[in-house]
Motif scaffolding. Sequence first.
Motif, short mmCIF file in Angstrom:
data_model
loop_
_atom_site.label_atom_id
_atom_site.label_comp_id
_atom_site.label_asym_id
_atom_site.label_seq_id
_atom_site.Cartn_x
_atom_site.Cartn_y
_atom_site.Cartn_z
N SER A 193 0.68 -1.23 -0.08
CA SER A 193 0.08 0.05 0.10
C SER A 193 0.84 1.33 -0.10
CB SER A 193 -0.94 -0.02 1.01
OG SER A 193 -0.24 0.03 2.50
N GLY A 194 1.95 1.08 0.68
CA GLY A 194 2.94 2.30 0.63
C GLY A 194 3.63 2.55 -1.09
N LEU A 195 3.49 1.51 -1.57
CA LEU A 195 3.77 2.11 -2.98
C LEU A 195 2.72 2.55 -3.91
CD1 LEU A 195 5.84 -1.44 -3.59
CD2 LEU A 195 6.91 0.83 -3.19
N GLY A 196 1.44 2.64 -3.18
CA GLY A 196 0.27 3.09 -4.02
C GLY A 196 -0.50 2.13 -4.67
N GLU A 197 -0.36 0.86 -4.07
CA GLU A 197 -1.52 -0.34 -4.50
C GLU A 197 -2.45 -0.34 -3.65
OE1 GLU A 197 -0.49 -3.13 -6.99
OE2 GLU A 197 0.34 -1.19 -7.50
N PRO A 198 -3.86 -0.18 -4.37
CA PRO A 198 -5.02 -0.65 -3.58
C PRO A 198 -5.25 -1.71 -2.63
CG PRO A 198 -5.19 -1.13 -6.20
CD PRO A 198 -3.99 -0.81 -5.83
N PRO A 199 -6.01 -1.89 -1.84
CA PRO A 199 -6.08 -3.19 -1.10
C PRO A 199 -6.36 -4.31 -2.01
CG PRO A 199 -7.28 -1.36 -0.24
CD PRO A 199 -6.92 -0.95 -1.61
N ALA A 200 -5.70 -5.62 -1.64
CA ALA A 200 -5.85 -6.56 -2.58
C ALA A 200 -5.52 -7.84 -1.78
CB ALA A 200 -5.27 -6.52 -3.82
N THR A 201 -5.01 -9.04 -2.43
CA THR A 201 -4.55 -10.21 -1.73
C THR A 201 -3.74 -10.05 -0.64
OG1 THR A 201 -5.02 -11.46 -3.98
CG2 THR A 201 -3.99 -12.76 -2.28
N PHE A 202 -2.46 -9.22 -0.79
CA PHE A 202 -1.69 -9.17 0.15
C PHE A 202 -2.14 -8.55 1.57
CE2 PHE A 202 1.27 -6.24 2.49
CZ PHE A 202 2.30 -7.04 2.65
N ASP A 203 -2.99 -7.73 1.40
CA ASP A 203 -3.41 -7.03 2.57
C ASP A 203 -4.40 -7.85 3.18
OD1 ASP A 203 -2.87 -3.84 1.93
OD2 ASP A 203 -3.55 -5.08 0.20
N ALA A 204 -5.09 -9.01 2.69
CA ALA A 204 -5.64 -9.85 3.42
C ALA A 204 -4.89 -11.00 4.09
CB ALA A 204 -6.89 -10.76 2.46
N PHE A 205 -3.94 -11.51 3.16
CA PHE A 205 -2.92 -12.60 3.58
C PHE A 205 -2.26 -12.25 4.56
CE2 PHE A 205 -2.96 -15.54 -0.31
CZ PHE A 205 -4.38 -15.72 -0.46
N ILE A 206 -1.47 -10.96 4.82
CA ILE A 206 -0.79 -10.73 5.92
C ILE A 206 -1.20 -10.64 7.08
CG2 ILE A 206 -1.02 -8.15 5.79
CD1 ILE A 206 2.29 -10.01 6.17
N GLN A 207 -2.46 -10.50 7.33
CA GLN A 207 -3.20 -10.66 8.48
C GLN A 207 -3.55 -11.99 9.11
OE1 GLN A 207 -6.30 -7.56 9.14
NE2 GLN A 207 -5.77 -6.70 7.19
N ARG A 208 -3.37 -12.92 8.14
CA ARG A 208 -3.94 -14.44 8.38
C ARG A 208 -2.80 -15.12 9.18
NH1 ARG A 208 -6.28 -17.03 2.82
NH2 ARG A 208 -7.78 -15.52 2.49
N LYS A 209 -3.48 -15.95 10.19
CA LYS A 209 -2.52 -16.79 11.15
C LYS A 209 -2.45 -18.12 10.33
CE LYS A 209 -2.35 -13.62 14.41
NZ LYS A 209 -3.03 -14.02 15.52
N PRO A 210 -1.37 -19.10 10.75
CA PRO A 210 -1.13 -20.11 10.13
C PRO A 210 -2.31 -20.94 9.94
CG PRO A 210 0.80 -19.64 11.30
CD PRO A 210 -0.26 -18.50 11.81
N ASP A 211 -3.32 -20.92 11.10
CA ASP A 211 -4.33 -21.85 11.25
C ASP A 211 -5.92 -21.27 10.95
OD1 ASP A 211 -4.91 -24.73 11.56
OD2 ASP A 211 -6.21 -23.97 13.14
N ASP A 212 -5.66 -19.88 10.07
CA ASP A 212 -6.70 -19.30 10.01
C ASP A 212 -7.55 -20.27 8.77
OD1 ASP A 212 -8.59 -17.38 8.42
OD2 ASP A 212 -7.28 -15.90 9.42
N ASP B 245 -9.53 -19.40 6.68
CA ASP B 245 -9.64 -19.03 5.15
C ASP B 245 -8.47 -19.57 4.28
OD1 ASP B 245 -11.85 -17.21 5.63
OD2 ASP B 245 -10.53 -15.36 5.82
N TRP B 246 -7.62 -20.03 5.10
CA TRP B 246 -6.66 -20.83 4.13
C TRP B 246 -7.06 -22.12 3.63
CZ3 TRP B 246 -2.57 -17.96 2.61
CH2 TRP B 246 -1.97 -17.34 3.52
N PHE B 247 -8.23 -22.59 4.31
CA PHE B 247 -8.92 -24.02 3.81
C PHE B 247 -9.92 -23.63 2.83
CE2 PHE B 247 -6.46 -24.46 7.77
CZ PHE B 247 -5.67 -25.67 7.72
N GLU B 248 -10.40 -22.29 2.71
CA GLU B 248 -11.56 -22.12 1.78
C GLU B 248 -11.24 -22.05 0.31
OE1 GLU B 248 -14.48 -22.46 3.13
OE2 GLU B 248 -13.85 -22.98 4.99
N GLY B 249 -9.92 -21.53 0.00
CA GLY B 249 -9.48 -21.41 -1.45
C GLY B 249 -8.93 -22.60 -2.34
N GLY B 250 -7.85 -22.41 -2.96
CA GLY B 250 -7.24 -23.28 -3.94
C GLY B 250 -6.33 -24.23 -3.36
N LEU B 251 -5.86 -24.06 -2.14
CA LEU B 251 -4.53 -25.06 -1.63
C LEU B 251 -5.22 -26.29 -1.47
CD1 LEU B 251 -3.35 -22.41 1.11
CD2 LEU B 251 -2.30 -23.17 -1.21
#
Length: 626
Positions: free
Chosen positions: A257-276, A278-284
């Motif tokens: 975001s400090g580079l001017g990027e709008p909120p996206a995947t990184f902003d959601a992922f960086i807050q997730r804990k290893p057992d969140d 949400d990790w079990f709801e996607g394509g992994l």
Amino acid sequence: MLKRLILAGFALAAAGAAANAEDFSKYSEDALRAMLAEEADVEKKVLVPMRDGVGLSTDIYRPKGAEGPLPTVFWRTPYNYNELSGGRLRFAAESVNRGYAFVVQNERGRYFSEGEFEILGYPRTDGYDALDWIEDQDWSNGKVGTLGCSSSAEWQLALAAQDHPAHAAMVPMASGAGIGRVGEFQEQGNWYTGGVPRSLFFVWLYNVDNPLRAQLPSGLDPATRARIGEYNDLAASKPEVDWKTRISHLPVSDMLSGLGEPPATFDAFIQRKPDDQDWFEGGLYHDNEDWGVPALWFNSWYDVSIGPNMALFNHVRENASDAEARENQYAVIAPTPHCQFFDLGPDTVVGARNVGDTSFDTTEEIFAWFGKWLKGDETAFAADTPHVRYYTMGLNKWQSAEVWPPQEAEPVRLYLQSDEGANSLYGDGTLMREAPAGDGSDSFIYDPMIPVLTIGGGDCCNGGIVTPGAFDQRPVEAREDVLVYTSEPLTEPMQVTGFVDAVLAVSSDAPDTDFAVKLVDVAPDGTAWIIDDTIMRARYREGYDTEVMMQDGEVYTLDLTPMTTSVEFQPGHRIRVEVTSSNFPKFVRNLNTGGENYNESEGVRAANTVHHGAEHASWIELPVVQ
């Protein structure tokens, strides 16, 4: 003359003759494109419909004049393929030459595909629907082999859990970022190791995740879409970033975001804990899922996630409900970094170390595999092929086994010890087979604002912040905050092949900190070649589903995520283990506050101790092939 020879190969394949395979690696990309234009029937920018109405842009290459339905090689990617290049171009030419249809498709939300981007591209729905579409085409024989490296491999894993009837075989190459949880590994697509975030995806997401992307208007006819693709590839050109500097930015949450990027995947992922959840709801892919597809795996020792890759290989062989899938898992492990399976040959240099003649015909192996499963040629892939073929560094040769680790591997435990102190290369830290007696420990100050820097090891895709491979570790071993434990010179070879366990007894005056371990091969001249490394965030020592802070003065046991390798320590060489609390920029620094880390800007110093006495031992366990 050259072009005529190649075209002759295409013509033979198109006529159904058994053409000898060409070595397409020696031809220029312009020559390969010209061949495909003349000798393949090509459909471009076909919108393949998904169940929700979104269309995925797809190109199809088929041999001209081919009689009867064709087997299909399917390559799916988030990257720009508007003009085929690199591996995609070569495999399109190889496939057509050998009598296959070659289908390449962009994931949703990328380039000419419709919809919104999500990492791994909805493999459970979009992947399944794409196979439905291929299976239903008049030119298809109903058998599809998925192929690709890195992002083009990772999506295949969750798809394999769906067991689509047309998914006859797969070749996942360097696919670790598609693995969420498998056995001891819970890396959630390479976002973590031991609960410590990795930096590579910060760079990758900046380049790939583009919520402001340009899109074509809906309703265009196929000819117009294809015509637009001839002069506009819809590729965003983002500002260049000096990642070697930017990666040190705090807080980490502002990295993009400090580079001017709008909120996206990184902003959601960086807050997730290893057992969140949400990790079990996607394509992994996770180890609570089944598996239904024969696979030929390609992995490498200096990749970002060799451990999860080999753990998943074992998991499928042991747990798939389909006997055919269980019995038809094969792995090839090269000594190279990420996706360098087509660069194997004499005098291979990995990082700065020459590992000898790694020659292996990757292309022929892939098409032998597809010949068996897509064309029904039972002789194409030899029945006596070993299930595991791996390159042993130091010994510098290919070896084979039926299981991983090899059945002959026996655990050998080496204990960390010192008398005066193991701080730096100049301390007296040793590795001993005898369990320690009495009490012992080594302490150091970890300052997250002056972290121990990464030199080599397994990594990829990181904007140049780390160069993967074998490099000399003595520059970091000279630091007082790096504990160094070294064996006596070996009098005979010691071959280590399998999962390498490290267990540390530790304490700290910080509520939370990290401990990093590195396995090193020390040559007689002192060069300290990195073999592999691992790390763990202490708060997750009781499991990723809970966080427990440390208490000053208490000793805790950390069982780190295993390292994975095959190396023979030669006579005169020494085995070395490094222990410290940072490995930056490969891994995000622990700021030692006990807080969330990702949203903090200031770190505090921690006094960290590794214990190696009779009551609290620290050790490394090597799978030694006798």
